[in-house]
Motif scaffolding. Sequence first.
Motif, PDB file in Angstrom:
ATOM      1  N   GLU A 113      -7.824   0.803  10.097  1.00 45.64           N
ATOM      2  CA  GLU A 113      -8.858   0.036   9.413  1.00 45.64           C
ATOM      3  C   GLU A 113      -8.474  -0.473   7.823  1.00 45.64           C
ATOM      4  O   GLU A 113      -8.653  -1.508   7.612  1.00 45.64           O
ATOM      5  N   THR A 114      -7.795   0.569   7.089  1.00 41.48           N
ATOM      6  CA  THR A 114      -7.527   0.147   6.048  1.00 41.48           C
ATOM      7  C   THR A 114      -6.421  -1.075   6.006  1.00 41.48           C
ATOM      8  O   THR A 114      -6.471  -1.769   5.143  1.00 41.48           O
ATOM      9  N   VAL A 115      -5.575  -0.805   6.618  1.00 42.33           N
ATOM     10  CA  VAL A 115      -4.516  -2.119   6.796  1.00 42.33           C
ATOM     11  C   VAL A 115      -5.159  -3.098   7.353  1.00 42.33           C
ATOM     12  O   VAL A 115      -4.897  -4.257   6.842  1.00 42.33           O
ATOM     13  N   VAL A 118       0.881   5.514  -0.044  1.00 46.34           N
ATOM     14  CA  VAL A 118       0.031   6.757   0.197  1.00 46.34           C
ATOM     15  C   VAL A 118       0.983   7.902   0.372  1.00 46.34           C
ATOM     16  O   VAL A 118       2.120   7.999   0.571  1.00 46.34           O
ATOM     17  N   ARG A 137      -8.292  -9.643   4.512  1.00 50.14           N
ATOM     18  CA  ARG A 137      -8.597 -10.247   3.367  1.00 50.14           C
ATOM     19  C   ARG A 137      -7.915 -11.090   2.675  1.00 50.14           C
ATOM     20  O   ARG A 137      -8.019 -12.123   1.948  1.00 50.14           O
ATOM     21  N   LEU A 193      -2.481   6.964   7.052  1.00 55.15           N
ATOM     22  CA  LEU A 193      -2.982   5.683   6.710  1.00 55.15           C
ATOM     23  C   LEU A 193      -3.302   5.100   7.710  1.00 55.15           C
ATOM     24  O   LEU A 193      -2.967   4.585   8.650  1.00 55.15           O
ATOM     25  N   SER A 194      -5.030   4.697   7.686  1.00 54.14           N
ATOM     26  CA  SER A 194      -5.630   4.253   8.958  1.00 54.14           C
ATOM     27  C   SER A 194      -5.435   2.863   9.101  1.00 54.14           C
ATOM     28  O   SER A 194      -5.062   2.042   8.221  1.00 54.14           O
ATOM     29  N   ALA A 218      -8.341  -4.461   7.227  1.00 49.75           N
ATOM     30  CA  ALA A 218      -8.972  -5.014   6.302  1.00 49.75           C
ATOM     31  C   ALA A 218      -8.251  -5.763   4.924  1.00 49.75           C
ATOM     32  O   ALA A 218      -8.549  -6.996   4.663  1.00 49.75           O
ATOM     33  N   ASP A 219      -7.006  -5.147   4.640  1.00 54.74           N
ATOM     34  CA  ASP A 219      -6.242  -5.759   3.511  1.00 54.74           C
ATOM     35  C   ASP A 219      -5.526  -7.056   4.417  1.00 54.74           C
ATOM     36  O   ASP A 219      -5.648  -7.958   3.498  1.00 54.74           O
ATOM     37  N   ILE A 248       0.851  -0.997  -0.064  1.00 53.05           N
ATOM     38  CA  ILE A 248       0.175  -0.054  -0.171  1.00 53.05           C
ATOM     39  C   ILE A 248       0.849   1.338   0.056  1.00 53.05           C
ATOM     40  O   ILE A 248       1.809   1.213   0.718  1.00 53.05           O
TER      41      ILE A 248
END
Length: 330
Positions: free
Chosen positions: A318-320, A309, A326, A315-316, A322-323, A307
């Motif tokens: 939550e974003t990391v 940015v 997944r 960079l949150s 979730a990745d 990722i």
Amino acid sequence: MPRDVPRPAIAEAVQSASPDPAPGGGAHARSPVLVIRHGAFGDLLQADGALRDLREHHRDRPIVLLASSPYTRLMARCPYVDEVIADPRAPMLQLGRNLALLRTLRERGFERVYDLQGSDRTALYRRLMPEPSQWLRKHNPADSGTPDRLAYAWMLAQAGIRVRHADAPDPAWMADDADALLAAAGIPPDYIVLIPGSAARHTHKRWPGHAELARRLGEIGRAVVVVPGPDELELARSLPCHVLATPDGFLDWFALAGVLRRAAFVVGNDTGPTHLAAALGTPGLALFGSHTSVERTGIRMRAFDAIQVPDLSSLSVETVLADVLRRLPR
């Protein structure tokens, strides 16, 4: 090398390449080959596949690697080289140290040199050494989008060397068996490694969300491990996770590689251990700010992604998270 060379161009270039024909006399019967790749650590990882291709091509020649002094012990274990010479990379005004190295290189009488460094320093070495019959030099501008491992593949292909590994480094030779270490620390087999640090001078590469990510992963029952370097112990101890170190210091590169190779997943900053995890084939995710191009580093390989940015502080978690969730192996 043309900018941003596509992989199909390399594949086409290597179709007719063949190994260096071995004369009578057995292995290592002919004059040695010199390979120059100074490091840092991630740079040596990018060169692992090229070294393997050179080993397969020059079956009958000793391969000597000129590497930066801090990495000579590491590279002495590499099965694709026969000898490692330390380059202290002394300032040019320290003539005595530089002349001693050049004297060593001149005395060896290398007929072929593969300059994987491609720097001003190695250009000077070429001018001051006896002219070998072949000196191949990597050309890959710093502002290109081509990872060095692809530039090595192109360089070797243009020299008529069969390229099978240059674009796919695999430093499994570096990994010690980590079973006893992990068992002693009570770490289960599906652990996740976080790499929250970086070299002390590169604090801009450090994502500030690792502690919260460790906490969130722990809440869903995942064991989280951190393996700090010498200037990262205080940072590591601030995270809610297992800290792997020895009673008298830190894990060496070989133990670190063993831990990373066994991990279910790795999340890390743009630093050497993260690149090691990617090269070992461990699933993972690298976190980049604007300090460089992800494509240029070549960290996206096999099961490893990244990722990027503009500002890592934005960079949150939550974003990391979730990745990671997944892509975690089920």
